[in-house]
Design an enzyme around this catalytic site. Structure first.
Site, PDB file in Angstrom:
ATOM      1  N   ASP A   1       0.817  -1.209   0.000  1.00  0.00           N
ATOM      2  CA  ASP A   1       0.000   0.000   0.000  1.00  0.00           C
ATOM      3  C   ASP A   1       0.855   1.264   0.000  1.00  0.00           C
ATOM      4  OD1 ASP A   1      -2.253  -1.561   0.029  1.00  0.00           O
ATOM      5  OD2 ASP A   1      -2.539  -1.444   2.207  1.00  0.00           O
ATOM      6  N   GLU A   2       2.047   1.168   0.566  1.00  0.00           N
ATOM      7  CA  GLU A   2       2.929   2.333   0.680  1.00  0.00           C
ATOM      8  C   GLU A   2       4.056   2.305  -0.347  1.00  0.00           C
ATOM      9  OE1 GLU A   2       4.114   2.562   4.774  1.00  0.00           O
ATOM     10  OE2 GLU A   2       2.061   2.889   5.481  1.00  0.00           O
TER      11      GLU A   2
END
Length: 473
Positions: A411-412
């Site tokens: 997600d990052e």
């Protein structure tokens, strides 16, 4: 009419399933199947083509008027003219007696023998039986959108396409999702010179066989099923998607050699070997297949196998001579391999090292897993050796933070973390995590624009096979 029906019955060709309604015009189809003659064709076979006859329509008369004028010539008044249609059904034959030419009348008044009648009835019955399936077959043809002649053409086209290097390369790219480097095709030519009748077994005396994409060059995929999963063809149990096997060796250990590339759109950096039945460790073997086989021969000299030793010198001499002629580097480590070492972000279970885009300033692209390699390996082993569902659930719960952490990393934008986790699952061999490996690899490869590796991972985890008999043919 009789002669045409006799010819049809005596014809040794198979009856066409479409019967009289067959629309095929392909000479190949017509030469293979016989078709019952239509009424028009049958009648045309015994007499001259029917002419359109202009008829005069008389005004209605009484019975007396009709009798009195029966011998009179027809009047040429300005009454509307009609044209007779030659295609008339059997039910209209009686009414046609008043609207035919003299030649038609003569032909139709001929006595038809009982034998002719029986033949016509038999043909009619056969035609009805054959035509029962016509509508179903037509529907099937519409769905497939391919006629019999098209299928024959496609098969011939495919075989023709595989006769030259350009089309073979296209075939490999389409079905294996990667391009093969120039030395791959040069090595095939080298093996053809050694054993022209079967290049795939040119290295059999030293225990190696050409497999994988080499089967395309050998023409082995001409008869493969259309839905064959080429992505698992000679894909070993512990192979990451980046590895494409091209040589197989000792079946007892699962020894194989393959090209390794960091991106599906780039040429391989080097070749590696692995013993799939032993572990998931990959060993580098030079930047091209000539170098890889040369180092295999060097290792073979140390093995002391007397049956193979007698062939080593001859094959190695020929290989070095060919490499020298082609100006191919036989070094074990090349500058490009050294340059790759500097790009590695982490050492994985397979020891080959992971290379993904990484920004040192922002530290974006990769972060370490929640467990180090030693602890993660121990947890995988416990999970794999679980004897009860309770044990399995216990170790899965211990692994959950690792999976969650890898998801957060994705997600990052630290895509390398999910790939490292997928690699480690494959390299270790723990099978109950196949779905997790597939999920992490597919997603992170797609985000890195390496979609082909994602497709390979999904296909492999769906059909992950052990052993050394890994051909789909």
């Amino acid at each position: 009419m009789d002669s045409l029906y006799e010819k049809y019955q005596k014809d040794i060709r198979m009856p066409c399933k479409y019967g009289a309604k067959c629309y095929q015009k392909n000479p190949v189809h017509c030469g293979k199947y016989k078709h019952p003659p239509t009424k028009n064709k049958a009648s045309q076979g015994d007499r001259q083509p029917r002419k359109k006859i202009k008829l005069q329509v008389k005004a209605p008369t009484t019975q007396n008027d009709s009798d009195s004028d029966s011998n009179a010539e027809p009047s040429n008044s300005n009454l509307p003219e009609k044209v007779v249609n030659n295609d008339v059904s059997e039910s209209d034959e009686d009414s046609m007696n008043n609207y035919v030419s003299e030649s038609d009348e003569e032909a139709m008044n001929k006595d038809v023998s009982d034998e002719d009648t029986n033949k016509m009835n038999m043909l009619k019955s056969d035609e009805e039986t054959e035509n029962k399936y016509t509508s179903e077959l037509n529907e099937e043809n519409k769905k497939n959108d391919v006629s019999e002649s098209d299928e024959e053409t496609d098969e011939a086209s495919m075989k023709t396409a595989l006769l030259n290097d350009k089309n073979e390369a296209t075939f490999i790219k389409k079905h294996f999702l990667t391009d093969m480097p120039q030395d791959f095709y040069q090595f095939w030519d080298f093996c053809r010179n050694i054993k022209p009748e079967n290049p795939r077994e040119a290295l059999k005396p030293i225990g190696l066989f050409l497999v994988g994409p080499f089967d395309v060059l050998a023409g082995k995929f001409w008869d493969a099923e259309p839905d064959s999963d080429f992505l698992i063809h000679w894909r070993y149990f512990r192979d990451p998607p980046e590895l494409q096997t091209v040589l197989k060796g000792d079946a007892s250990t699962g020894y194989h050699i393959g090209y390794f590339r960091d991106s599906p759109d780039e040429n391989p950096v080097f070749l590696v070997n692995n013993q799939a039945n032993k572990d998931g460790i990959l060993h580098q073997m030079g930047s091209n297949i000539f170098a890889a086989v040369n180092f295999y021969l060097e290792d073979l000299k140390k093995s002391g196998d007397p049956f193979k030793k007698m062939y080593i010198g001859k094959i190695q001499s020929a290989l070095k001579s060919e490499a020298d002629k082609l100006k191919i580097d036989l070094s074990k480590k090349t500058p490009s391999m050294v340059a790759r070492e500097k790009k590695i972000v982490t050492r994985t279970f397979n020891k080959i090292g992971l290379v993904v885009p990484y920004d040192k300033k922002t530290e974006q692209g990769y972060r370490a897993l929640a467990l180090n390699n030693k602890d993660l390996n121990t947890l995988f082993t416990k999970l794999q050796n679980s004897k009860t569902e309770e044990e399995k659930e216990k170790y899965l719960s211990e692994l959950q933070p690792v999976l969650t952490y890898a998801s957060i990393a994705t997600d990052e934008c630290d895509f390398g973390t999910g790939i490292e986790l997928g690699w480690n699952i494959i390299s270790h061999g723990v099978e109950c995590l196949n779905f997790s490996a597939s999920r992490f690899l597919k997603l992170n490869y797609e985000l890195l624009k390496r979609e082909a590796f994602g497709q390979i991972a999904v296909a492999h985890m769906k059909n992950r096979r052990k052993g050394s008999n890994l051909s789909i043919l």
